[in-house]
Design a protein around this motif. Structure first.
Motif, mmCIF file in Angstrom:
data_model
loop_
_atom_site.group_PDB
_atom_site.id
_atom_site.type_symbol
_atom_site.label_atom_id
_atom_site.label_comp_id
_atom_site.label_asym_id
_atom_site.label_seq_id
_atom_site.Cartn_x
_atom_site.Cartn_y
_atom_site.Cartn_z
ATOM 1 N N LEU A 36 7.212 -16.050 -3.132
ATOM 2 C CA LEU A 36 8.291 -15.917 -4.177
ATOM 3 C C LEU A 36 7.317 -15.285 -5.359
ATOM 4 N N ASN A 37 5.989 -15.753 -5.490
ATOM 5 C CA ASN A 37 5.522 -15.678 -6.671
ATOM 6 C C ASN A 37 4.024 -15.397 -6.698
ATOM 7 N N ASN A 38 3.837 -14.992 -5.499
ATOM 8 C CA ASN A 38 2.209 -14.769 -5.030
ATOM 9 C C ASN A 38 2.107 -13.361 -4.227
ATOM 10 N N GLN A 39 0.887 -12.803 -4.519
ATOM 11 C CA GLN A 39 0.916 -11.726 -3.270
ATOM 12 C C GLN A 39 -0.192 -12.244 -2.297
ATOM 13 N N CYS A 40 -0.262 -11.439 -1.386
ATOM 14 C CA CYS A 40 -1.459 -11.746 -0.300
ATOM 15 C C CYS A 40 -2.310 -10.586 0.217
ATOM 16 N N ILE A 41 -3.453 -10.594 0.876
ATOM 17 C CA ILE A 41 -4.048 -9.619 1.393
ATOM 18 C C ILE A 41 -4.399 -9.936 2.808
ATOM 19 N N TYR A 42 -4.105 -8.813 3.586
ATOM 20 C CA TYR A 42 -4.286 -9.066 4.958
ATOM 21 C C TYR A 42 -5.305 -8.112 5.477
ATOM 22 N N ILE A 43 -6.111 -8.917 6.501
ATOM 23 C CA ILE A 43 -7.343 -8.491 7.010
ATOM 24 C C ILE A 43 -7.020 -8.464 8.613
ATOM 25 N N ASN A 44 -7.318 -7.166 8.973
ATOM 26 C CA ASN A 44 -7.053 -6.805 10.520
ATOM 27 C C ASN A 44 -8.138 -7.409 11.293
#
Length: 298
Positions: A194-202
């Motif tokens: 709700l209050n944070n972003q994320c980073i995806y690593i394939n």
């Protein structure tokens, strides 16, 4: 020289003594040993304690912490781990799974890029049957995205390997409902999202198979046997930040779980005061779903 941040690997376990050695062996092979392993034994009745003590006696490359508690479910074991975490980020490793040899190294390498960006709460890697066989993948690698709304491309399932900041992990302990021993990890990830972003690593760093008797295989029956946790998870998914289609789906599930909890339609609407109109519109289809699942799974 960059400051190195300790990774805490948390493993909740229950009667998995015969499988823990696989997880342990994968940790012994890590190319980066700057981590601690916290095993929270959720009241096992097998020889888990003896097996873990064997690991502790012979291990000098990384720290192993063993904690035993009364059986209460995986979510309560994760809550218990909060007291023992010394690392700055956390990876949850299930007792029947393992990590690739470069998993810890990859976590350190990727988190180093984003640590100063406080809006990034989670760095997410992939799970897979092998390193070449991921369960899902993403199109927006290395781009900050919304954890709640981002749509993964599923191959087998939707599970990934999340590595979360420790302060966020501890900020959102799982609620405990008397008599219930299961709660979806989504309760954590949705609140964080709700209050944070994320980073995806394939990149696959987490290897697993879905075992008979495991939480994932238990599926619907497990969830409807723990309906208050299901209602909470559904309530979180009805947040206006989520896609409307997902909000409606979870209103339907909220009503369905409410009936499994023995609530009347009026009680279901009053149980949580948010999104009443959405829930009211799902009362009839939710009741139909409840009757269908009751016949099929109970």
């Amino acid at each position: 020289m960059k400051e190195k941040r300790l990774l805490s690997i948390v493993t909740p376990t229950y009667n998995r003594a015969n499988l823990l050695r696989n997880a342990y062996n994968s940790l012994k092979k890590q190319t980066d040993m700057f981590f601690e392993w916290i095993i929270v034994d959720d009241g096992s009745q097998d020889n888990t304690e003896n097996i873990v003590n064997e690991f502790i006696e012979k291990e000098d490359a990384f720290k192993i912490i063993y904690v035993k508690k009364e059986n209460g479910g995986k979510h309560t074991a994760l809550n218990e781990s909060h007291k023992y975490i010394s690392g700055e980020y956390v990876l949850i490793l299930d007792s029947d799974d393992s990590l690739t040899e470069d998993a810890v190294e990859s976590v350190h390498e990727e988190w180093d890029k984003y640590w100063e960006k406080t809006e990034i709460g989670v760095v997410i890697f992939l799970r897979g049957k092998t390193t070449e066989d991921p369960f899902c993948y993403v199109r927006d690698e290395y781009v900050p995205v919304d954890l709640l709304r981002y749509q993964r491309v599923c191959v087998y399932g939707n599970d990934c390997c999340e590595v979360i900041r420790t302060d966020l992990f501890k900020l959102y302990p799982f609620p405990i409902y008397k008599g219930e021993k299961f709660m979806s990890e989504g309760v954590l990830w949705h609140r964080v999202g709700l209050n944070n972003q994320c980073i995806y690593i394939n990149k696959v760093i987490y290897i697993c198979e879905y075992l008979e008797g495991g939480l994932t295989k238990s599926g619907k029956k497990l969830r409807i046997s723990n309906p208050l946790g299901g209602m909470l998870n559904s309530e979180l998914n009805m947040d206006k930040k989520n896609f409307f289609k997902m909000r409606v789906k979870n209103a339907l599930l909220f009503v369905c779980y409410g009936f499994f909890a023995g609530m009347s339609p009026v009680r279901i609407l009053k149980y949580k005061k948010n999104y009443k109109l959405l829930k009211a519109g799902c009362l009839l289809p939710g009741f139909i779903l409840y009757k269908h699942w009751k016949r099929k799974y109970l």
